[in-house]
Design a protein around this motif. Structure first.
Motif, PDB file in Angstrom:
ATOM      1  N   GLN A  76      -1.072  -4.905  -4.562  1.00 28.76           N
ATOM      2  CA  GLN A  76      -1.089  -3.464  -4.381  1.00 28.76           C
ATOM      3  C   GLN A  76       0.008  -2.790  -5.204  1.00 28.76           C
ATOM      4  N   ARG A  77       1.168  -3.392  -5.245  1.00 26.70           N
ATOM      5  CA  ARG A  77       2.291  -2.804  -5.977  1.00 26.70           C
ATOM      6  C   ARG A  77       2.105  -2.869  -7.491  1.00 26.70           C
ATOM      7  N   SER A  78       1.220  -3.744  -7.947  1.00 23.97           N
ATOM      8  CA  SER A  78       1.040  -3.906  -9.395  1.00 23.97           C
ATOM      9  C   SER A  78       0.101  -2.862 -10.001  1.00 23.97           C
ATOM     10  N   ASN A 135       4.941   3.021   6.618  1.00 22.15           N
ATOM     11  CA  ASN A 135       3.915   3.460   5.666  1.00 22.15           C
ATOM     12  C   ASN A 135       4.421   4.613   4.805  1.00 22.15           C
ATOM     13  N   VAL A 136       5.131   5.530   5.405  1.00 22.88           N
ATOM     14  CA  VAL A 136       5.701   6.649   4.646  1.00 22.88           C
ATOM     15  C   VAL A 136       6.719   6.119   3.636  1.00 22.88           C
ATOM     16  N   ALA A 137       7.579   5.199   4.062  1.00 18.36           N
ATOM     17  CA  ALA A 137       8.587   4.620   3.161  1.00 18.36           C
ATOM     18  C   ALA A 137       7.919   3.842   2.030  1.00 18.36           C
ATOM     19  N   SER A 142       6.467   3.464  -3.682  1.00 16.66           N
ATOM     20  CA  SER A 142       5.403   3.051  -4.603  1.00 16.66           C
ATOM     21  C   SER A 142       5.165   4.053  -5.727  1.00 16.66           C
ATOM     22  N   GLY A 143       5.600   5.296  -5.507  1.00 20.82           N
ATOM     23  CA  GLY A 143       5.350   6.325  -6.519  1.00 20.82           C
ATOM     24  C   GLY A 143       3.947   6.885  -6.488  1.00 20.82           C
TER      25      GLY A 143
END
Length: 191
Positions: A76-78, A135-137, A142-143
């Motif tokens: 997900q982060r990629s 989730n907010v953090a 994540s941008g």
């Protein structure tokens, strides 16, 4: 005396989740958990101080099992931080939660039971608040487009979509569910 075999305890809590989903909170007894876990009668009562202890541990376990694994988080982060990636993330989230049907139904039972049990209410309130805050953090780190309010609105919208899918699966098809996820992200998340 409460026993400490962590593997057996997890199996009993998982059995409690299944009982909650199938029988509701009123059907959750130590005997029902023992039967579901296929262990000797009296085993659950050796692991949990009382029914409230069993309820709160079942609530914690549902959230533990709903967490994505490290490979999913890394994937997900990629992705690029855009609305299309956001939509994919939300579809995966709705799918992951919906696929743990008994866990989510047990959680609904626990929420109802929490209206009558202050200790369970406090535990679930803290857990849900921590989950929303996480989730907010994650979103901020994540941008991804949108803000904290968008995350909270999606949380609320998708919780009910999941309830709909698990309790009345004929209301929306899988294709309609995917289209609704896309539309929610598109309308709630501003670039």
């Amino acid at each position: 005396m409460v026993r400490r075999n962590d593997e057996r305890r997890a199996a009993l809590v998982d059995a409690a989740i299944e009982v909650l989903a199938r029988e509701g909170a009123r059907g959750l007894t130590f005997r029902a958990v023992d039967t579901e876990a296929t262990v000797p009668a009296g085993t659950a009562s050796n692991y949990f101080a009382n029914r409230d202890d069993l309820l709160t541990q079942a609530g914690s376990r549902v959230y533990e099992r709903l967490q994505p694994d490290e490979a999913t988080i890394a994937r997900q982060r990629s992705g690029p931080p855009d609305r299309e990636t956001y939509t994919v993330l939300m579809r995966e989230l709705v799918g992951r939660v919906s696929s743990f049907r008994t866990g989510y139904l047990a959680l609904l039972e626990l929420r109802l039971e929490a209206t009558r049990r202050p200790g369970l209410r406090a535990l679930l309130t803290d857990r849900v608040r921590a989950d929303v805050d996480a989730n907010v953090a994650y979103h901020a780190e994540s941008g991804l487009p949108g803000d904290a309010t968008a995350v909270r609105l999606l949380y609320l919208a998708f919780n009910w979509l999941i309830v709909e899918q698990l309790t009345l699966p004929g209301v929306f098809s899988e294709a309609e569910r995917d289209a609704l996820v896309h539309a929610a992200v598109d309308r709630i998340v501003t670039p």
